[in-house]
Design an enzyme around this catalytic site. Structure first.
Site, short mmCIF file in Angstrom:
data_model
loop_
_atom_site.label_atom_id
_atom_site.label_comp_id
_atom_site.label_asym_id
_atom_site.label_seq_id
_atom_site.Cartn_x
_atom_site.Cartn_y
_atom_site.Cartn_z
CD GLU A 104 -2.35 -1.00 2.91
OE1 GLU A 104 -2.99 -1.96 3.29
OE2 GLU A 104 -2.27 0.05 3.56
CB CYS A 162 2.80 7.43 3.48
SG CYS A 162 3.00 6.16 4.72
CB CYS A 179 5.52 -5.67 9.61
SG CYS A 179 6.69 -4.93 10.78
CB CYS A 215 2.97 -3.23 16.79
SG CYS A 215 4.72 -2.86 16.58
CB CYS A 255 0.28 -2.47 13.57
SG CYS A 255 0.79 -2.23 11.87
N GLY A 287 5.50 -2.29 6.93
CA GLY A 287 6.86 -2.79 7.13
C GLY A 287 7.69 -1.96 8.08
CB SER A 318 8.21 5.79 10.75
OG SER A 318 7.59 5.43 11.95
CB SER A 327 6.52 3.81 16.46
OG SER A 327 6.40 4.17 15.12
CG LEU A 328 8.27 6.59 23.05
CD1 LEU A 328 9.53 5.73 23.05
CD2 LEU A 328 8.60 7.98 23.59
CG HIS A 329 3.19 3.85 19.72
ND1 HIS A 329 2.96 5.05 19.09
CD2 HIS A 329 3.40 2.96 18.70
CE1 HIS A 329 3.02 4.89 17.78
NE2 HIS A 329 3.29 3.64 17.52
CG ASN A 380 -7.04 4.36 11.33
OD1 ASN A 380 -8.20 3.99 11.17
ND2 ASN A 380 -6.41 5.19 10.54
CB CYS A 398 0.75 1.20 7.59
SG CYS A 398 1.14 0.61 9.23
N1 SAH Z 1 7.26 0.03 11.16
C1 SAH Z 1 7.45 1.42 11.29
C2 SAH Z 1 6.81 2.23 10.17
C3 SAH Z 1 5.49 1.77 9.68
S1 SAH Z 1 4.17 1.95 10.82
C4 SAH Z 1 6.99 1.90 12.64
O1 SAH Z 1 6.35 1.14 13.36
O2 SAH Z 1 7.31 3.04 12.98
C5 SAH Z 1 3.87 3.70 10.72
C6 SAH Z 1 3.17 4.27 11.93
O3 SAH Z 1 1.81 3.84 11.97
C7 SAH Z 1 3.80 3.87 13.24
O4 SAH Z 1 3.97 4.97 14.10
C8 SAH Z 1 2.78 2.89 13.77
O5 SAH Z 1 2.88 2.74 15.15
C9 SAH Z 1 1.48 3.52 13.31
N2 SAH Z 1 0.32 2.65 13.36
C10 SAH Z 1 0.26 1.33 13.15
N3 SAH Z 1 -1.00 0.87 13.33
C11 SAH Z 1 -1.74 1.94 13.67
C12 SAH Z 1 -3.12 2.13 13.98
N4 SAH Z 1 -3.97 1.11 13.99
N5 SAH Z 1 -3.53 3.39 14.28
C13 SAH Z 1 -2.67 4.44 14.27
N6 SAH Z 1 -1.38 4.33 13.97
C14 SAH Z 1 -0.91 3.10 13.67
FE1 SF4 Z 2 5.47 -3.33 11.88
FE2 SF4 Z 2 5.38 -0.68 12.32
FE3 SF4 Z 2 3.13 -2.18 12.22
FE4 SF4 Z 2 4.78 -2.44 14.29
S1 SF4 Z 2 3.63 -0.58 13.73
S2 SF4 Z 2 3.81 -4.14 13.14
S3 SF4 Z 2 6.75 -2.17 13.31
S4 SF4 Z 2 4.53 -1.79 10.56
#
Ligand code: SAH
Ligand code: SF4
Length: 355
Positions: A93, A106, A113, A117, A120, A160, A192, A215-217, A291, A334
């Protein structure tokens, strides 16, 4: 014989690859221009190259392209999302967003991946393979062709983990910023990561000057390890230390991504702890409403909670913004579109979309 992936070659490598064909030296520059500046997806489009040489090229090289499987346009803003298929049928995508200062794409860096997480969609169907530099470029080129626009910024924030595909991502940086090609400066590229600490140091050492988003979260290891398995390998202290090293080496501000998950990481205490951890760093915090992904239990914090969290950070001197949710009606986060498409292309909320 396997054909060479021509789009992944830099100028020097292309010259070397063309040596066996005893073409004049300027041919490599001409072909690089067709591929990376004019963005032609097939050899036939290279009109100033002799036909016989084009035949040799197509016998020995391949131009990887992205085919549009699905294109979704948001009804609320100019965001466009593509589902592309690759040469082997895998799906990825990318999203194009229009801002006042220009258009940003983007892109994905892997099919799936490995990081797993919990919130995601990208990791949910597992990891398939890394993308080649050509396949990252092809997303940028195909979207520009399709939309007839010039992109000013690139973010590696699609499907990814970019730093898990380190060498190909670094080669992509080299190619996309080449003055003989797209010439997008490193300052307009962001990458990222979920926090692969040794690779952050490696990237710092290269001093490319790309913006690093992390991506700290979560403000502590307890919460972060529940959300992101990678935190068990490299905890927050180590991660923040690596971010400081990145800033020191590049003078670039780190952008911390922080998704706001109701009742999980959005309390006042979390905001205070986060502020304490980031104190004195050259950084910025992006608060992102989560999301909601079907099948995952997380729900987003409400607007008031996000505002309260943001105010605490501001009071403590931490620069924070709430990310505008672009393309919220088209699964712009993503991995969601691919995941839905793999399950059933028809289960989309098509009625909400302008396709
Ligand atoms: N793998 C890398 C980059 C791709 S993810 C990373 O994790 O940083 C890009 C961003 O989308 C990251 O900050 C990730 O935490 C966030 N993301 C993933 N799933 C999400 C969701 N359901 N809602 C909001 N952000 C999300
Ligand atoms: Fe992979 Fe980034 Fe999604 Fe985590 S948030 S599963 S590192 S794409």
């Amino acid at each position: 014989m396997e054909k060479t992936d021509i789009l992944s070659l830099n100028g020097r490598e292309l010259e070397t690859a063309l040596l066996p064909f005893s073409a004049p030296r300027y041919r490599a520059a001409q072909i690089f221009d067709w591929l990376h500046k004019k963005r032609v997806p097939e050899f036939d489009g290279m009109t100033n190259i002799p036909k016989t040489f084009l035949l040799q090229l197509s016998d020995n090289f391949v131009i990887f392209d992205c085919n549009v499987e699905k294109k979704l346009k948001s009804m609320y803003d100019d965001t466009v999302k593509y589902l592309f298929s690759l040469y082997d049928g895998e799906l990825i995508e990318c999203v194009v967003m229009k801002y006042k200062y220009g258009s940003t794409i983007c892109i994905s860096t892997q099919v799936g991946c490995k990081m797993g997480c919990g919130f995601c969609a990208s990791g949910a169907s597992g990891f398939k393979r890394n993308l080649m530099p050509s396949e990252m470029l092809a997303q940028v080129y195909a979207a520009q062709r399709e939309l007839d626009i010039t992109l000013s910024h690139v973010v590696l924030m699609g499907m990814g983990e970019p730093l898990d595909n380190f060498d190909n991502v670094v080669k992509f940086f080299e190619l996309i910023s080449d003055p003989a090609g797209q010439n997008i400066s490193m300052r307009k590229i962001s990458v990222s990561t979920s926090g692969i600490v040794p690779r952050i140091y490696e990237l710092a050492k290269l001093k490319l000057g790309v913006t690093l988003s992390v991506s700290l979260h979560a403000p502590n290891d307890e919460i972060r390890s529940k959300l992101m398995p990678i935190n068990k390998q490299w905890g927050i202290d180590e991660l923040i230390e690596a971010c400081r090293a990145y800033t020191k080496a590049t003078s670039r501000r780190i952008s911390f991504e922080y998704i706001m998950i109701k009742g999980v990481n959005d309390s006042d205490e979390c905001a205070l702890l986060l502020a304490k951890r980031l104190k004195g760093m050259l950084c910025h915090v992006n608060l992102i409403p989560v999301n909601e992904v079907p099948g995952k239990t997380n729900s987003s914090s409400g607007d008031n909670r996000i505002r309260a969290f943001s105010s605490i950070l501001a009071e403590k001197g931490i620069n924070a913004t709430v990310r505008r949710s672009l393309g919220s009606d088209i699964n712009a986060s993503c991995g969601q579109l691919r995941r839905n498409s793999m399950h059933s292309l028809n289960n989309q909320r098509e009625s909400d979309l302008v396709v």
